[in-house]
Design an enzyme around this catalytic site. Structure first.
Site, short mmCIF file in Angstrom:
data_model
loop_
_atom_site.label_atom_id
_atom_site.label_comp_id
_atom_site.label_asym_id
_atom_site.label_seq_id
_atom_site.Cartn_x
_atom_site.Cartn_y
_atom_site.Cartn_z
CE LYS A 28 -7.34 -1.30 3.18
NZ LYS A 28 -7.26 -1.81 4.45
CG HIS A 59 -4.02 -1.91 -0.21
ND1 HIS A 59 -4.65 -0.83 -0.04
CD2 HIS A 59 -3.45 -2.26 1.34
CE1 HIS A 59 -4.64 -0.06 1.02
NE2 HIS A 59 -3.91 -1.05 1.73
CB SER A 97 -0.98 -0.08 1.25
OG SER A 97 -0.26 -0.14 2.39
#
Length: 443
Positions: free
Chosen positions: A294, A262, A234
């Site tokens: 996310k 992610h 990230s």
């Protein structure tokens, strides 16, 4: 504030500590006067104040640095409305590069309606740990869907992504074991390793050969070994060669954890993460970790893997056993988002187009994007914390919201702006943003 000012403040803090230590010693010495005893008591009281702790001194110095340099803090700005490609702050609209809704599901009306229906059915909280009285049908529905998505036996959902790594690593491994992680691994992995009591070592970022060499030297000294890497990093937006890491794990008889916080919904033609991107079979990874904050439009974390692993976590992991169950509305939202991800792979393709566009245009403009692969996360290296803050504030004035990353989160020379790209960003928004950053970089 220069280095000399910082050093003087540190020397002053050290002098205060020595003064406090001497005062405490004096308080324990027989024959001291009443006034001396009172002064010592006052000193002891001072030692129990939070403002004398080193952590607070660090926060204070950061504030003073900003005031001295006249750089307004870009943090804790209050956003209104739904997080997405745009946001509203103080009544003004901004192009937003500071959110994780990679596929735009956080504001999707179908997902929101299912979460609202879950509130009507279950209320706003599970109101107990799942093992006691907090279990709801939607919890197991979400876990079964995630297990099917990852092609594993089972999955366990936790109320926090950070806590997932902390409690899982901390409960599965202990003294006599070894945890080796990428040098840029997320704080949650490091915290979990520290909690476990196992030996902790790191290897150079994405360097599977360094890991192989390390385990060749020390593997025989430990009972269990865990290798912890991430699917998409990230901070830098780059990714590991999963096939090579699997080979190292198999060669040395270790467990492999891949943090997909992610990369889920981002990598692979259909968003199935790094295993799809690299063409690696699911069973070659022992612990698939992910978060639901996310791509999955909710909150919490999960571990997908074999049945014995899931059974241990469900019955023994403190972060599951002693924590309230995931809010049913959030579980329903993440389940709906997962189903939408599977049904709408075109969102993944659009995200890939936008990320690659940002990366290509930034490179063409001469910006330093480090090792980013252009999948959802693209940093622009500013070279100093001050410059990163100044750039972020200048962009904010132009209607662009992006967060800077300072030392010590990264090395001072690697201070940066970190852009999170969403499938809902328009091509024009990306081009305008890159052009604005390029103007700042040109001075």
């Amino acid at each position: 504030m220069g280095l000399g000012d910082t050093l003087r403040q540190q020397l002053a803090a050290n002098a205060l500590k020595r003064q406090l230590d001497r005062a405490t010693d004096a308080a324990a010495t027989p024959g001291v006067s009443e006034a001396q005893a009172a002064a010592s008591a006052q000193t002891r009281s001072a030692r129990s104040r939070f403002e004398v702790m080193p952590q607070y001194q660090q926060v204070r110095l950061m504030r003073e640095l900003g005031e001295t340099l006249r750089v307004e803090s870009p943090f804790f700005r209050v956003h209104d409305g739904i997080a997405g490609a745009t946001t509203q702050i103080g009544g003004r609209d901004y192009v937003n590069f500071a959110n994780y809704s990679y596929l735009g599901f956080a504001g999707d009306p179908v997902i929101a309606s299912r979460a609202k229906a879950a509130i009507d059915r279950y209320g706003t909280s599970a109101s107990a740990s799942r093992i006691v009285a907090g279990e709801r049908p939607v919890h197991r529905e979400l876990e079964r869907a995630l297990a099917a998505f990852y092609e594993t036996d089972d999955c366990v959902a936790f109320v926090s992504g950070h806590a997932t790594n902390v409690t899982v690593i901390g409960s599965l491994f202990g003294p006599g074991d070894l945890i080796v992680h990428d040098a840029l691994a997320h704080n949650s992995i490091v915290q979990g390793a520290q909690l476990s009591g196992a030996k902790r070592l790191s290897f150079a970022h994405n360097d599977w050969q360094a890991l192989d060499d390390l385990l060749t030297r020390v593997r025989r000294e430990y009972r269990n070994v865990l290798i912890a890497i991430e699917g998409l990093y990230s901070m830098d937006g780059d990714l590991p060669d999963l096939e090579r890491f699997c080979e190292v794990k198999e060669r040395h008889g270790a467990f492999l954890l891949v943090d997909e916080a992610h990369s889920l919904g981002v990598l692979g033609a259909t968003g199935r993460g790094i295993r799809e991107h690299c063409g690696v079979a699911s069973e070659r990874v022992d612990l698939w970790m992910g978060t639901m904050s996310k791509t999955l439009a909710g909150c919490g974390g999960f571990i997908a893997g074999c049945q014995p692993l899931a059974d241990m976590l469900r019955n023994l992991a403190p972060g599951f056993l002693y924590s309230v169950g995931l809010a049913p509305a959030l579980a329903e939202a993440s389940l709906a988002a997962l189903e939408a991800l599977i049904a709408q792979p075109e969102r993944v393709a659009r995200l890939r187009e936008r990320g690659h566009q940002f990366l290509a245009e930034a490179r063409a403009a001469g910006l330093n994007v480090g090792t980013s692969a252009g999948y959802a996360v693209v940093p622009v290296i500013a070279g100093s914390s001050v410059k990163a803050a100044q750039w972020a504030n200048a962009l904010f004035e132009e209607g662009i919201n992006v967060q800077p990353i300072f030392y010590p989160a990264v090395e001072e020379k690697a201070a940066r702006l970190r852009f999170f790209i969403c499938s809902t960003h328009e091509a024009e928004q990306i081009s305008r943003t890159v052009a604005a950053v390029a103007r700042l970089a040109a001075g």
